[in-house]
Design a protein around this motif. Structure first.
Motif, short mmCIF file in Angstrom:
data_model
loop_
_atom_site.label_atom_id
_atom_site.label_comp_id
_atom_site.label_asym_id
_atom_site.label_seq_id
_atom_site.Cartn_x
_atom_site.Cartn_y
_atom_site.Cartn_z
N GLN A 36 11.05 -2.28 9.30
CA GLN A 36 12.33 -3.29 8.75
C GLN A 36 11.84 -4.88 8.79
O GLN A 36 12.38 -5.37 7.69
N GLU B 180 10.01 -5.32 5.50
CA GLU B 180 10.82 -4.95 4.31
C GLU B 180 11.34 -6.54 4.07
O GLU B 180 11.52 -6.62 2.85
N GLU C 57 10.98 -8.30 0.36
CA GLU C 57 12.33 -8.58 -0.59
C GLU C 57 12.19 -9.96 -0.89
O GLU C 57 12.40 -10.49 -2.05
#
Length: 229
Positions: A43, A46, A50
């Motif tokens: 996470q 990520e 992004e």
């Protein structure tokens, strides 16, 4: 294989929700800090991916994150800045952030600083200060919560006794989790601090309220968020 239980029974983290953004400018360079809660390394990474897509024209996307109640996962990246001038200062800003006087226990947080170069070289010292201050300034404004590991213990009683027992336990200051019902009984669940003394005190109270007819049974643990005082 069951995951090893952490040594820590509580820590501080970001409140759930969308990523938090904060920007500072240093000698015409823009430093955009993005913070987001991340319970796993995947996470945390990520967020970096992004922001690389969103700010594709930026020169640097430096990152740092802390994950786990014991903060046993710690990573950082300078992403093209001189070694040690971005990722490590960002990680130190996260790790050293005081969440209470003398307490630094922030975890499950991913930080990315997107830098747009302003044409003026900052030097190694200037970069260290800029990246550290950018994260620290964001942390000063983001909403934090206390995350605690609670021990769930169950007390099984006849239906007719369940309501009164629950009321008595709540009146005594115990936090109640979900109650379930069987054909003849109700299973009340208490959410207790993960501490032997607290669990023993709760068991004693349950026995006293049921004239010794009911014991507490352990049902595992849950991590629960609570507002900071």
């Amino acid at each position: 294989m069951q995951a090893k239980e952490s040594r820590a029974t509580s820590y501080t983290t970001l409140a759930p929700g969308p990523a938090f953004r904060h920007e500072i400018e240093v000698k015409r360079s823009r430093f955009i800090t993005v913070l987001r809660r991340a319970g796993t390394e995947e996470q945390a990474r990520e967020l970096v991916a992004e922001l690389r897509r969103e700010f594709h024209d930026a020169r640097h996307h430096c990152s740092a994150f802390l994950v786990g109640p014991d903060r046993n996962v710690q990573r950082s990246s300078d992403d093209g800045e001189p070694s040690g001038t971005a990722g490590i200062p960002m990680l130190e800003a996260l790790a050293k952030r005081e969440t209470a006087p003398g307490v630094a226990d922030l975890s499950d947080v991913s930080a990315v600083v997107v830098r747009y170069f302003g044409g003026i070289l900052l030097g190694a010292g200037g970069l260290v200060r800029a990246y550290s201050e950018s994260v620290s300034a964001a942390l000063a404004e983001v909403r934090l919560v206390r995350r605690s590991r609670l021990r769930i213990c169950a007390a099984e009683v006849p239906h007719m006794a369940a309501g009164r027992l629950e009321n008595d336990l709540r009146a005594a200051g115990f936090a109640m989790a979900e109650t379930s019902y069987r054909s003849q009984t109700a299973v009340l669940r208490l959410a207790l601090p993960d501490d032997a003394a607290a669990i023993a005190a709760a068991a004693e109270r349950v026995r006293a309220l049921t004239a010794g007819a009911t014991d507490l049974s352990p049902e595992g643990t849950e991590w629960v968020d609570a507002a900071l005082p």
